[in-house]
Design a protein around this motif. Structure first.
Motif, PDB file in Angstrom:
ATOM      1  N   SER A  12       0.826  -1.207   0.000  1.00 56.39           N
ATOM      2  CA  SER A  12       0.000   0.000   0.000  1.00 56.39           C
ATOM      3  C   SER A  12       0.863   1.261   0.000  1.00 56.39           C
ATOM      4  N   ASP A  13       1.928   1.257   0.803  1.00 63.18           N
ATOM      5  CA  ASP A  13       2.825   2.412   0.901  1.00 63.18           C
ATOM      6  C   ASP A  13       3.531   2.722  -0.417  1.00 63.18           C
ATOM      7  N   LEU A  14       3.678   1.735  -1.274  1.00 62.80           N
ATOM      8  CA  LEU A  14       4.323   1.961  -2.568  1.00 62.80           C
ATOM      9  C   LEU A  14       3.443   2.796  -3.504  1.00 62.80           C
ATOM     10  N   ARG A  15       2.141   2.739  -3.278  1.00 63.45           N
ATOM     11  CA  ARG A  15       1.165   3.507  -4.077  1.00 63.45           C
ATOM     12  C   ARG A  15       1.261   3.196  -5.570  1.00 63.45           C
ATOM     13  N   LEU A  16       1.414   1.923  -5.867  1.00 60.51           N
ATOM     14  CA  LEU A  16       1.494   1.494  -7.263  1.00 60.51           C
ATOM     15  C   LEU A  16       0.197   0.848  -7.744  1.00 60.51           C
ATOM     16  N   GLY A  17      -0.718   0.605  -6.836  1.00 56.88           N
ATOM     17  CA  GLY A  17      -1.930  -0.110  -7.194  1.00 56.88           C
ATOM     18  C   GLY A  17      -1.683  -1.610  -7.183  1.00 56.88           C
ATOM     19  N   SER A  18      -2.617  -2.352  -7.729  1.00 56.54           N
ATOM     20  CA  SER A  18      -2.487  -3.813  -7.702  1.00 56.54           C
ATOM     21  C   SER A  18      -1.733  -4.365  -8.907  1.00 56.54           C
ATOM     22  N   ARG A  19      -1.553  -3.536  -9.941  1.00 59.19           N
ATOM     23  CA  ARG A  19      -0.814  -3.962 -11.137  1.00 59.19           C
ATOM     24  C   ARG A  19       0.204  -2.893 -11.490  1.00 59.19           C
ATOM     25  N   PHE A  20       1.440  -3.338 -11.737  1.00 57.65           N
ATOM     26  CA  PHE A  20       2.522  -2.398 -12.046  1.00 57.65           C
ATOM     27  C   PHE A  20       3.630  -3.151 -12.754  1.00 57.65           C
ATOM     28  N   THR A  21       4.490  -2.409 -13.403  1.00 59.20           N
ATOM     29  CA  THR A  21       5.622  -3.018 -14.095  1.00 59.20           C
ATOM     30  C   THR A  21       6.833  -3.023 -13.164  1.00 59.20           C
ATOM     31  N   LEU A  22       7.820  -3.802 -13.514  1.00 59.54           N
ATOM     32  CA  LEU A  22       9.069  -3.805 -12.756  1.00 59.54           C
ATOM     33  C   LEU A  22       9.706  -2.415 -12.811  1.00 59.54           C
ATOM     34  N   LEU A 131       6.600 -10.614   0.566  1.00 63.84           N
ATOM     35  CA  LEU A 131       6.453  -9.374  -0.196  1.00 63.84           C
ATOM     36  C   LEU A 131       6.918  -9.582  -1.639  1.00 63.84           C
ATOM     37  N   ALA A 132       7.992 -10.319  -1.845  1.00 57.96           N
ATOM     38  CA  ALA A 132       8.466 -10.605  -3.209  1.00 57.96           C
ATOM     39  C   ALA A 132       7.380 -11.328  -4.010  1.00 57.96           C
ATOM     40  N   ASP A 133       6.687 -12.263  -3.375  1.00 53.52           N
ATOM     41  CA  ASP A 133       5.588 -12.970  -4.044  1.00 53.52           C
ATOM     42  C   ASP A 133       4.477 -12.001  -4.433  1.00 53.52           C
ATOM     43  N   ARG A 134       4.139 -11.089  -3.518  1.00 52.13           N
ATOM     44  CA  ARG A 134       3.087 -10.105  -3.785  1.00 52.13           C
ATOM     45  C   ARG A 134       3.508  -9.164  -4.910  1.00 52.13           C
ATOM     46  N   LEU A 135       4.778  -8.758  -4.923  1.00 49.13           N
ATOM     47  CA  LEU A 135       5.278  -7.894  -5.995  1.00 49.13           C
ATOM     48  C   LEU A 135       5.227  -8.624  -7.338  1.00 49.13           C
ATOM     49  N   ALA A 136       5.596  -9.902  -7.334  1.00 49.49           N
ATOM     50  CA  ALA A 136       5.551 -10.703  -8.562  1.00 49.49           C
ATOM     51  C   ALA A 136       4.121 -10.782  -9.086  1.00 49.49           C
ATOM     52  N   ALA A 137       3.151 -10.919  -8.188  1.00 50.13           N
ATOM     53  CA  ALA A 137       1.749 -10.973  -8.605  1.00 50.13           C
ATOM     54  C   ALA A 137       1.325  -9.655  -9.245  1.00 50.13           C
ATOM     55  N   GLY A 138       1.778  -8.528  -8.701  1.00 44.41           N
ATOM     56  CA  GLY A 138       1.467  -7.229  -9.289  1.00 44.41           C
ATOM     57  C   GLY A 138       2.054  -7.067 -10.674  1.00 44.41           C
ATOM     58  N   ILE A 139       3.277  -7.546 -10.841  1.00 42.05           N
ATOM     59  CA  ILE A 139       3.934  -7.468 -12.147  1.00 42.05           C
ATOM     60  C   ILE A 139       3.235  -8.394 -13.144  1.00 42.05           C
TER      61      ILE A 139
END
Length: 154
Positions: A12-22, A131-139
């Motif tokens: 949430s703090d990243l403010r990128l939403g649920s989908r984002f690029t690397l 968190l890495a798993d969650r980031l991968a899901a967003g990407i």
């Protein structure tokens, strides 16, 4: 520490939403840390040695150094795990008890993180991997959104 709450707050703090690029993720981390971030593959780093990636901090920049892998997803997970440590602030207050004689050219805070990473069941490692798993899901969500995957297979 509640890992799920910690990871959810970090995303949430990243403010990128649920989908984002690397690229968007890297930019957000650079802005947050007020420093340049470089991701570099090291041909000589071998995953058989037990180190897939590491995060080095200099006076002016952050580096994520990672091993080569034939799998793009595996390589991405190496990098995302180290980025997760940055996002979660896992260097703040870290201290190392290793002697300066053994690792004299490696900064104290880097030594501490490298030595602590041997315990893959620690709270910090579990949180970083989650968190890495969650980031991968967003990407992945971003990639699927940009493609017609959901139109074709949805």
């Amino acid at each position: 520490m509640n890992t799920e709450e910690t990871v959810t707050a970090a995303v949430s703090d990243l403010r990128l939403g649920s989908r984002f690029t690397l690229a968007h993720l890297l930019q957000a981390i650079q802005e947050r840390r007020h420093r340049r971030l470089r991701v570099v593959e090291l041909a000589d780093l071998d995953t058989r040695d037990g180190i897939c990636a590491l995060w080095l901090v200099t006076d002016t920049e952050d580096f994520v150094l990672h091993a080569r892998s034939d799998s793009a997803l595996h390589r991405q997970q190496f990098v995302l795990h180290e980025l997760a440590h940055m996002i979660l602030g896992h260097t703040e207050g870290d201290d190392c008890t290793a002697g300066d004689v053994l690792l004299p050219n490696i900064p104290l805070h880097t030594r501490g993180r490298l030595l602590k990473r041997q315990d893959i069941d620690s709270e910090t490692e579990i949180a970083a991997e989650s968190l890495a798993d969650r980031l991968a899901a967003g990407i992945r969500g971003s990639v699927f959104a940009e493609s017609r995957y959901s139109e074709i297979f949805g």
